[in-house]
Scaffold this motif. Structure first.
Motif, PDB file in Angstrom:
ATOM      1  N   LYS A 278       0.862  -1.250   0.005  1.00  0.00           N
ATOM      2  CA  LYS A 278       0.076   0.048   0.093  1.00  0.00           C
ATOM      3  C   LYS A 278       0.960   1.149   0.008  1.00  0.00           C
ATOM      4  O   LYS A 278       1.266   1.832   1.050  1.00  0.00           O
ATOM      5  N   VAL A 279       1.080   1.642  -1.002  1.00  0.00           N
ATOM      6  CA  VAL A 279       2.202   2.866  -1.388  1.00  0.00           C
ATOM      7  C   VAL A 279       1.454   4.206  -0.963  1.00  0.00           C
ATOM      8  O   VAL A 279       0.276   4.158  -0.796  1.00  0.00           O
ATOM      9  N   ASP A 280       2.254   5.174  -0.764  1.00  0.00           N
ATOM     10  CA  ASP A 280       2.033   6.642  -0.232  1.00  0.00           C
ATOM     11  C   ASP A 280       1.710   7.129  -1.523  1.00  0.00           C
ATOM     12  O   ASP A 280       1.585   6.830  -2.678  1.00  0.00           O
ATOM     13  N   ALA A 281       1.460   8.486  -1.730  1.00  0.00           N
ATOM     14  CA  ALA A 281       0.957   9.531  -2.532  1.00  0.00           C
ATOM     15  C   ALA A 281       1.878   9.587  -3.642  1.00  0.00           C
ATOM     16  O   ALA A 281       1.608   9.889  -4.839  1.00  0.00           O
ATOM     17  N   TYR A 282       3.026   9.072  -3.381  1.00  0.00           N
ATOM     18  CA  TYR A 282       4.233   9.292  -4.281  1.00  0.00           C
ATOM     19  C   TYR A 282       4.871   7.951  -4.820  1.00  0.00           C
ATOM     20  O   TYR A 282       5.792   7.768  -5.255  1.00  0.00           O
ATOM     21  N   LEU A 283       3.870   6.748  -4.606  1.00  0.00           N
ATOM     22  CA  LEU A 283       4.281   5.472  -5.069  1.00  0.00           C
ATOM     23  C   LEU A 283       5.459   4.928  -4.210  1.00  0.00           C
ATOM     24  O   LEU A 283       6.285   3.973  -4.739  1.00  0.00           O
ATOM     25  N   ARG A 284       5.776   5.481  -3.093  1.00  0.00           N
ATOM     26  CA  ARG A 284       6.815   4.916  -2.281  1.00  0.00           C
ATOM     27  C   ARG A 284       6.022   3.854  -1.255  1.00  0.00           C
ATOM     28  O   ARG A 284       5.200   3.973  -0.542  1.00  0.00           O
ATOM     29  N   SER A 285       7.137   3.057  -0.472  1.00  0.00           N
ATOM     30  CA  SER A 285       6.758   2.156   0.583  1.00  0.00           C
ATOM     31  C   SER A 285       6.845   3.163   1.832  1.00  0.00           C
ATOM     32  O   SER A 285       7.831   4.032   1.919  1.00  0.00           O
ATOM     33  N   PRO A 286       5.729   3.082   2.343  1.00  0.00           N
ATOM     34  CA  PRO A 286       5.870   4.090   3.766  1.00  0.00           C
ATOM     35  C   PRO A 286       6.668   3.612   4.711  1.00  0.00           C
ATOM     36  O   PRO A 286       7.307   4.608   5.586  1.00  0.00           O
ATOM     37  N   GLN A 287       7.595   2.420   4.515  1.00  0.00           N
ATOM     38  CA  GLN A 287       8.619   2.098   5.641  1.00  0.00           C
ATOM     39  C   GLN A 287       9.838   2.880   4.907  1.00  0.00           C
ATOM     40  O   GLN A 287      10.723   3.064   5.903  1.00  0.00           O
ATOM     41  N   TYR A 288       9.925   2.710   3.768  1.00  0.00           N
ATOM     42  CA  TYR A 288      11.326   3.064   3.141  1.00  0.00           C
ATOM     43  C   TYR A 288      11.074   4.109   2.000  1.00  0.00           C
ATOM     44  O   TYR A 288      10.517   3.820   1.122  1.00  0.00           O
ATOM     45  N   GLU A 289      11.716   5.349   2.249  1.00  0.00           N
ATOM     46  CA  GLU A 289      11.285   6.397   1.144  1.00  0.00           C
ATOM     47  C   GLU A 289      12.102   6.208  -0.113  1.00  0.00           C
ATOM     48  O   GLU A 289      11.909   6.797  -0.998  1.00  0.00           O
ATOM     49  N   ASN A 290      13.084   5.195  -0.057  1.00  0.00           N
ATOM     50  CA  ASN A 290      13.915   4.987  -1.253  1.00  0.00           C
ATOM     51  C   ASN A 290      13.443   3.912  -2.004  1.00  0.00           C
ATOM     52  O   ASN A 290      14.117   3.399  -2.986  1.00  0.00           O
ATOM     53  N   ILE A 291      12.221   3.277  -1.675  1.00  0.00           N
ATOM     54  CA  ILE A 291      11.694   2.034  -2.481  1.00  0.00           C
ATOM     55  C   ILE A 291      10.538   2.622  -2.907  1.00  0.00           C
ATOM     56  O   ILE A 291       9.541   2.996  -2.488  1.00  0.00           O
ATOM     57  N   TYR A 292      10.266   2.501  -4.334  1.00  0.00           N
ATOM     58  CA  TYR A 292       9.264   2.732  -5.162  1.00  0.00           C
ATOM     59  C   TYR A 292       8.485   1.548  -5.584  1.00  0.00           C
ATOM     60  O   TYR A 292       9.277   0.554  -5.748  1.00  0.00           O
ATOM     61  N   VAL A 293       7.244   1.454  -5.662  1.00  0.00           N
ATOM     62  CA  VAL A 293       6.592   0.251  -6.169  1.00  0.00           C
ATOM     63  C   VAL A 293       5.547   0.612  -7.270  1.00  0.00           C
ATOM     64  O   VAL A 293       4.800   1.291  -6.947  1.00  0.00           O
ATOM     65  N   VAL A 294       5.678  -0.225  -8.385  1.00  0.00           N
ATOM     66  CA  VAL A 294       4.832   0.153  -9.608  1.00  0.00           C
ATOM     67  C   VAL A 294       4.008  -0.921  -9.920  1.00  0.00           C
ATOM     68  O   VAL A 294       4.508  -2.202  -9.606  1.00  0.00           O
ATOM     69  N   GLY A 295       3.101  -1.005 -10.712  1.00  0.00           N
ATOM     70  CA  GLY A 295       2.214  -2.229 -11.286  1.00  0.00           C
ATOM     71  C   GLY A 295       1.386  -2.821 -10.415  1.00  0.00           C
ATOM     72  O   GLY A 295       1.077  -2.428  -9.494  1.00  0.00           O
TER      73      GLY A 295
END
Length: 401
Positions: A278-295
């Motif tokens: 469940k990503v944040d508004a910027y498609l990042r992991s809420p736990q790690y801001e340097n991890i993006y999740v797509v698809g």
């Protein structure tokens, strides 16, 4: 050291991220794309591969042919573990370190714990799975002159969403040809499409669903709505409909009743639901801001995004993440949250027909089929230009057979 951007997964989201970075980077970062295959394929066309109307040759788009390898390094490897605390990803080929990680590992079929799904049903989860199903169907039609087993020509599709309906329609539209080749009377092959909903393609209006069902039935496809699959067997499925159990016979079964996220994500320290973060508004992991999740691995907070077509949403996610990373590399902050622009959805009903909705307007017929092909060709143009469209594109009467 230059920042290291690692993209795992070469689907719509991962590849689009890599292409966006490639177009605008000037050696500010080391970008690496890792995929278990050395080619990309359009998951929205797997039903054509499974019927044989799209060849394996045209289905594969090799990464090293479309990537600028001076800007984006490509590695063929299968990811087995994500270790966000140490900024590492483990693959069969070694350990990969990163400063920024983009996860686009795709989906896997969801069996919902129903008995026999894993053992006895085909799934359109990859290009290889689609090719395997194509060979199985073709073999049974060719061998019918020896076996005389009518159940070999009975195909059951579990699921009345996009994958199931597009597969059933593509197969139905090709039955005349398969029967002609095998010398089989046209009334012997049988296609049955089963869904839990009260109508097919429930994401569309009732009118569009009715149009699609009528087109399916014109191909000889039997549609069963409100059927809850209880068990999948080697020679059929057991369903519950109107409170009664009923067994439908058939030796080829396709399971297309649902998908979930990646097993790798599900087993990782990332908080997830069935392999989806469940990503944040910027498609990042809420736990790690340097991890993006797509698809398919991303679960957006926007209701529209949750119900969006996978390919369209994934591509827009990839573009957004690529641009976000470019801003970060330039020392800027991404202040604009991801916003999905739902331009429309089209479901093909055979190669020259379809139903859909474009900018809130319902469409059907050849115009819908034209738009479906246009959407597929637009994706090809975005990753490989006009040359790739002419080589691998979808056109009105151009199919592999």
């Amino acid at each position: 050291m230059k920042p290291r951007i690692l993209i795992i997964g070469g689907g719509y989201g991962g590849l689009r991220t890599a292409m966006t970075l490639q177009q605008h980077l000037h050696q500010q970062a080391e970008v690496t794309l890792i995929s278990k295959h050395d080619y990309h394929y359009q998951t929205t066309l797997l039903h054509k591969v499974a019927i044989g109307t799209l060849s394996a040759r045209k289905s594969r788009i090799y990464f090293r042919k479309i990537l600028d390898l001076t800007k984006v390094q490509f590695i063929k490897d299968k990811i087995i573990e994500i270790k966000p605390d140490s900024k590492q990803v483990i693959g069969n080929g070694g350990v990969y370190e990163y400063d920024y990680l983009v996860i686009g590992l795709g989906f896997k079929p969801e069996g919902f714990g129903i008995k026999g799904v894993e053992e006895h049903a085909h799934k359109l989860s990859s290009l290889n799975a689609a090719l395997k199903l194509d060979k199985a169907i073709e073999y049974k039609f060719k061998e019918y002159c020896h076996t005389k087993n009518q159940q070999d020509l009975s195909i059951i599709v579990c699921g009345t969403g996009f994958t199931g309906i597009e597969f059933a329609a593509e197969l139905g539209s090709r039955l005349d040809e398969l029967c002609l080749i095998g010398g089989i009377p046209r009334d012997i092959p049988k296609i049955t499409c089963i869904g839990r909903s009260d109508r097919i393609l429930p994401m569309f209006s009732k009118k569009s669903s009715a149009i699609a069902q009528k087109k399916l039935e014109s191909f000889g496809v039997e549609v069963i709505c409100g059927g809850d699959v209880q068990e999948v067997k080697t020679d059929g499925v057991v369903i519950r409909k109107d409170g009664e159990l009923k067994e439908i016979k058939g030796n080829t079964i396709l399971w297309s009743a649902g998908v979930r996220g990646s097993d790798i994500v599900e087993k990782s320290p990332l908080e997830n639901t069935k392999g989806r973060v469940k990503v944040d508004a910027y498609l990042r992991s809420p736990q790690y801001e340097n991890i993006y999740v797509v698809g398919d691995c991303a679960l957006c907070t926007s209701r529209d995004a949750i119900h969006a077509p996978t390919a369209q949403l994934s591509a827009q996610m990839g573009d957004y993440v690529g641009k976000s990373l470019l801003k970060i590399l330039d020392g800027k902050e991404q202040k604009e949250p991801f916003k999905f622009v739902h331009r429309g959805t089209v479901c093909s009903i055979g190669h020259t027909d379809g139903v859909g909705i474009i900018y809130k307007q319902s469409i059907n017929g050849e115009f819908a089929a034209f738009l479906k092909n246009f959407i597929e060709n637009k994706w090809l143009y975005g990753i490989g230009g006009a040359k790739l469209v002419f080589k691998n594109g979808q056109f009105r009467y151009r199919t592999s057979n």
